[in-house]
Design an enzyme around this catalytic site. Structure first.
Site, PDB file in Angstrom:
ATOM      1  N   CYS A  20       8.588  -4.995   1.899  1.00 33.98           N
ATOM      2  CA  CYS A  20       7.703  -5.855   0.435  1.00 33.98           C
ATOM      3  C   CYS A  20       8.042  -5.118  -0.882  1.00 33.98           C
ATOM      4  O   CYS A  20       8.036  -4.038  -0.689  1.00 33.98           O
ATOM      5  CB  CYS A  20       6.302  -5.645   0.841  1.00 33.98           C
ATOM      6  SG  CYS A  20       5.207  -6.330  -0.400  1.00 33.98           S
ATOM      7  N   CYS A  80       2.110  -0.999  -3.778  1.00 36.27           N
ATOM      8  CA  CYS A  80       0.668  -0.509  -3.314  1.00 36.27           C
ATOM      9  C   CYS A  80       0.709   0.951  -2.445  1.00 36.27           C
ATOM     10  O   CYS A  80       1.155   1.056  -1.744  1.00 36.27           O
ATOM     11  CB  CYS A  80       0.147  -1.562  -2.262  1.00 36.27           C
ATOM     12  SG  CYS A  80       0.433  -3.172  -3.037  1.00 36.27           S
ATOM     13  N   CYS A 129       0.205   1.478   1.165  1.00 35.39           N
ATOM     14  CA  CYS A 129       0.913   0.385   2.274  1.00 35.39           C
ATOM     15  C   CYS A 129       2.185   0.757   2.913  1.00 35.39           C
ATOM     16  O   CYS A 129       3.175   1.080   2.208  1.00 35.39           O
ATOM     17  CB  CYS A 129       1.093  -0.881   1.667  1.00 35.39           C
ATOM     18  SG  CYS A 129       1.336  -2.133   2.842  1.00 35.39           S
ATOM     19  N   CYS A 144      -5.909 -14.429  12.003  1.00 28.75           N
ATOM     20  CA  CYS A 144      -5.385 -14.201  10.540  1.00 28.75           C
ATOM     21  C   CYS A 144      -4.040 -13.719  10.637  1.00 28.75           C
ATOM     22  O   CYS A 144      -3.608 -12.785  11.343  1.00 28.75           O
ATOM     23  CB  CYS A 144      -6.154 -13.106   9.823  1.00 28.75           C
ATOM     24  SG  CYS A 144      -5.864 -12.596   8.219  1.00 28.75           S
ATOM     25  N   CYS A 197      -7.193 -18.000   8.902  1.00 25.75           N
ATOM     26  CA  CYS A 197      -7.041 -16.996   7.795  1.00 25.75           C
ATOM     27  C   CYS A 197      -5.843 -16.404   7.594  1.00 25.75           C
ATOM     28  O   CYS A 197      -4.767 -16.505   8.351  1.00 25.75           O
ATOM     29  CB  CYS A 197      -7.847 -16.009   7.962  1.00 25.75           C
ATOM     30  SG  CYS A 197      -7.965 -14.983   6.651  1.00 25.75           S
ATOM     31  N   CYS A 246     -11.808 -14.693   1.318  1.00 24.34           N
ATOM     32  CA  CYS A 246     -11.814 -13.308   2.176  1.00 24.34           C
ATOM     33  C   CYS A 246     -11.396 -12.285   1.071  1.00 24.34           C
ATOM     34  O   CYS A 246     -10.028 -12.264   0.767  1.00 24.34           O
ATOM     35  CB  CYS A 246     -11.235 -13.474   3.490  1.00 24.34           C
ATOM     36  SG  CYS A 246     -11.020 -11.892   4.344  1.00 24.34           S
ATOM     37  N   ARG A 274     -16.903  -7.107   6.914  1.00 25.35           N
ATOM     38  CA  ARG A 274     -16.024  -6.974   8.153  1.00 25.35           C
ATOM     39  C   ARG A 274     -15.662  -5.460   7.833  1.00 25.35           C
ATOM     40  O   ARG A 274     -15.008  -5.153   7.084  1.00 25.35           O
ATOM     41  CB  ARG A 274     -14.739  -7.794   8.046  1.00 25.35           C
ATOM     42  CG  ARG A 274     -13.848  -7.498   9.085  1.00 25.35           C
ATOM     43  CD  ARG A 274     -12.673  -8.431   9.405  1.00 25.35           C
ATOM     44  NE  ARG A 274     -13.217  -9.798   9.399  1.00 25.35           N
ATOM     45  CZ  ARG A 274     -13.013 -10.425   8.354  1.00 25.35           C
ATOM     46  NH1 ARG A 274     -12.229 -10.217   7.402  1.00 25.35           N
ATOM     47  NH2 ARG A 274     -13.627 -11.618   8.097  1.00 25.35           N
TER      48      ARG A 274
HETATM   49  N1  SAM Z   1       0.857  -8.554   1.180  1.00 28.48           N
HETATM   50  C1  SAM Z   1      -0.376  -9.139   1.217  1.00 28.48           C
HETATM   51  C2  SAM Z   1      -1.240  -8.662  -0.018  1.00 28.48           C
HETATM   52  O1  SAM Z   1      -1.048  -7.487  -0.368  1.00 28.48           O
HETATM   53  O2  SAM Z   1      -2.214  -9.314  -0.164  1.00 28.48           O
HETATM   54  C3  SAM Z   1      -0.994  -9.381   2.319  1.00 28.48           C
HETATM   55  C4  SAM Z   1      -1.017  -8.165   3.462  1.00 28.48           C
HETATM   56  S1  SAM Z   1      -1.923  -6.487   2.849  1.00 28.48           S
HETATM   57  C5  SAM Z   1      -1.336  -5.508   4.189  1.00 28.48           C
HETATM   58  C6  SAM Z   1      -3.622  -6.690   3.076  1.00 28.48           C
HETATM   59  C7  SAM Z   1      -4.385  -5.548   2.623  1.00 28.48           C
HETATM   60  O3  SAM Z   1      -4.374  -4.828   3.725  1.00 28.48           O
HETATM   61  C8  SAM Z   1      -4.495  -4.964   1.414  1.00 28.48           C
HETATM   62  O4  SAM Z   1      -4.858  -5.675   0.246  1.00 28.48           O
HETATM   63  C9  SAM Z   1      -5.126  -3.552   1.530  1.00 28.48           C
HETATM   64  O5  SAM Z   1      -6.348  -3.833   1.401  1.00 28.48           O
HETATM   65  C10 SAM Z   1      -4.939  -3.531   3.384  1.00 28.48           C
HETATM   66  N2  SAM Z   1      -4.286  -2.353   3.699  1.00 28.48           N
HETATM   67  C11 SAM Z   1      -2.933  -2.392   3.605  1.00 28.48           C
HETATM   68  N3  SAM Z   1      -2.574  -1.062   4.010  1.00 28.48           N
HETATM   69  C12 SAM Z   1      -3.953  -0.337   4.096  1.00 28.48           C
HETATM   70  C13 SAM Z   1      -3.909   0.920   4.667  1.00 28.48           C
HETATM   71  N4  SAM Z   1      -3.101   2.030   5.066  1.00 28.48           N
HETATM   72  N5  SAM Z   1      -5.235   1.342   4.860  1.00 28.48           N
HETATM   73  C14 SAM Z   1      -6.188   0.487   4.718  1.00 28.48           C
HETATM   74  N6  SAM Z   1      -5.924  -0.736   4.291  1.00 28.48           N
HETATM   75  C15 SAM Z   1      -4.740  -1.144   4.084  1.00 28.48           C
HETATM   76  C1  DTB Z   2      -7.708  -6.564   5.017  1.00 28.84           C
HETATM   77  O1  DTB Z   2      -8.532  -6.580   4.012  1.00 28.84           O
HETATM   78  N1  DTB Z   2      -7.428  -5.675   5.938  1.00 28.84           N
HETATM   79  C2  DTB Z   2      -6.507  -6.151   6.979  1.00 28.84           C
HETATM   80  C3  DTB Z   2      -6.301  -7.913   6.442  1.00 28.84           C
HETATM   81  N2  DTB Z   2      -7.146  -7.836   5.168  1.00 28.84           N
HETATM   82  C4  DTB Z   2      -5.147  -8.227   6.545  1.00 28.84           C
HETATM   83  C5  DTB Z   2      -5.172  -5.496   7.158  1.00 28.84           C
HETATM   84  C6  DTB Z   2      -5.189  -3.994   7.200  1.00 28.84           C
HETATM   85  C7  DTB Z   2      -3.906  -3.496   7.150  1.00 28.84           C
HETATM   86  C8  DTB Z   2      -3.869  -2.006   7.627  1.00 28.84           C
HETATM   87  C9  DTB Z   2      -2.643  -1.146   7.607  1.00 28.84           C
HETATM   88  C10 DTB Z   2      -1.604  -1.926   8.511  1.00 28.84           C
HETATM   89  O2  DTB Z   2      -1.995  -2.204   9.744  1.00 28.84           O
HETATM   90  O3  DTB Z   2      -0.551  -2.166   8.121  1.00 28.84           O
HETATM   91 FE1  SF4 Z   3       3.358  -5.674  -0.152  1.00 25.88          FE
HETATM   92 FE2  SF4 Z   3       1.821  -3.987   1.544  1.00 25.88          FE
HETATM   93 FE3  SF4 Z   3       1.161  -4.350  -1.123  1.00 25.88          FE
HETATM   94 FE4  SF4 Z   3       0.580  -6.285   0.664  1.00 25.88          FE
HETATM   95  S1  SF4 Z   3      -0.334  -4.714   0.471  1.00 25.88           S
HETATM   96  S2  SF4 Z   3       1.627  -6.695  -1.441  1.00 25.88           S
HETATM   97  S3  SF4 Z   3       2.394  -5.758   2.114  1.00 25.88           S
HETATM   98  S4  SF4 Z   3       2.878  -3.523  -0.439  1.00 25.88           S
END
Ligand code: SAM
Ligand code: DTB
Ligand code: SF4
Length: 349
Positions: A80, A84, A87, A124, A155, A215, A287
């Protein structure tokens, strides 16, 4: 914290109690305004008083006390372009996640069938995109139609959406779109710089305008202070209407990301956040999301007591681990918690 603000917070809690109504897509009383100071006042309540108020709200709005099960599938992993800081899927950080292309329809369908067989309510689909291209939306729409035909709620979380893309997803049968505010507006730039808070709000508007349920939640434990947590919850609760589904993630610190070494949040502060989400967004499904493995059994139980009534269910999240489905089924049965019926209309008192 002044006594008058504390009293106002408590009476607002009471003012939020009646008028439950929470069928899919419908909203209950969603016009209350929660100031940051009022939400902070909730954080400052003695722990058991806060939990009592949260339970009172929970029991009024969800007399069945059931738990919703949502299963995640990463349909497009890693690579990506966003930054973030939490992430593991951001291409710029050196994590163990390997980038892969969009899954085929057959792979998604197989995972959805397995989720259905395991008793999940919602499926989802998550993609590591900043935003989908129109041709990606067409492919995901095909997946949505197939998953929906199995009798699962759908979702998707695909990044930022344009208005037309949201309409295409809705037309395919998408019930919920997940797009998180993630944190407070003032802490946000310390975590993400490649897209703005307003970009996120715009996507949420497009999702609403297309007629889908929202959501939307975020992450706690990223180094924000209590006032910033309060500002984050206040922002969610003041969305008009507030989200039907509120994922509260505990940061999962992943090696290679900037937040890998983040100091762990006091677990009771996490429970407080769940309780406050319940009080301020009484008809929402709150959730318990990422980080459940690290929270452990006792804290999860406190979270259910504080009003969490949905979990991510399945052995993994997107790229990180989750409690095993069998462990979760055992926990729910130990607590005597029923699993929600998919598509059951939830109207009472
Ligand atoms: N790329 C899309 C976005 O950012 O909207 C969808 C996937 S993203 C992984 C969805 C959510 O996962 C993020 O907004 C964040 O709240 C959660 N998330 C991602 N990495 C995480 C982590 N290491 N710990 C907790 N929550 C995480
Ligand atoms: C959300 O708030 N939490 C989920 C879902 N929406 C998509 C994702 C959590 C991701 C946690 C880190 C990972 O497994 O990569
Ligand atoms: Fe990309 Fe992760 Fe940010 Fe979603 S949360 S936009 S997958 S870097």
């Amino acid at each position: 914290m002044s006594t008058s603000i504390l009293h106002k917070a408590i009476s607002s809690v009471k003012a939020n109690l009646p008028e439950p109504q929470f069928a899919l897509g419908k909203s209950a009383r969603k016009d209350s305004v929660w100031s940051v100071a009022e939400v902070e006042a909730l954080y400052e309540l003695p722990f058991h008083d806060l939990l009592f108020r949260a339970q009172e709200t929970h029991r009024r709005y969800f007399p069945d006390g059931d738990i919703e099960l949502a299963t995640l599938l990463s349909i497009k992993t890693g690579g990506c372009p966003e930054d973030c800081a939490y992430c593991p899927q951001a291409a710029r950080y050196h994590t163990d996640v390997k980038a892969s292309k969009l899954l085929d329809l057959s792979e998604v369908l197989e995972a959805a069938k397995a989720a259905k067989a395991a008793g999940s309510n919602r499926f989802c689909m998550g993609a590591a995109w900043r935003e989908p291209k129109d041709r990606d939306v067409e492919k995901v729409a095909e997946m949505i139609r197939a998953v929906k035909a199995l009798g699962l709620e759908t979702c998707a979380t695909l990044g930022m959406l344009e208005a037309q893309q949201a309409q295409t997803l809705k037309a395919a049968g998408l019930d919920f779109y997940n797009h998180n505010l993630d944190t407070s507006e003032d802490f946000y730039p310390a975590v993400i710089q490649t897209r703005t808070y307003q970009d996120r709000l715009d996507t949420l508007d497009h999702v609403r305008a297309a007629g889908m349920s929202v959501c939307c939640g975020g992450i706690v434990g990223m180094g924000e202070n209590r006032q910033q947590r309060a500002a984050f919850i206040s922002r969610l609760a003041n969305l008009k209407p507030y989200p039907e589904s509120v994922p509260i993630n505990h940061l999962v610190p992943v090696s290679g990301t900037p937040l890998a070494e983040q100091k762990k949040l006091d677990p009771l502060e996490f429970v407080r956040t769940i309780a406050i989400a319940r009080i301020t967004m009484p008809s929402a499904r709150v959730r318990l999301s990422a980080g459940r493995q690290e929270l452990g059994k006792a804290i999860q139980i406190l979270c259910f007591q504080a009003g969490a009534n949905s979990i991510f269910y399945g052995d993994h999240l997107l790229t990180t681990g989750n409690p095993e489905a069998e462990t979760d089924r055992h926990l729910l049965s130990e607590l005597g918690l029923k699993i929600r019926e998919t598509y059951k209309s939830e109207v009472s008192i």
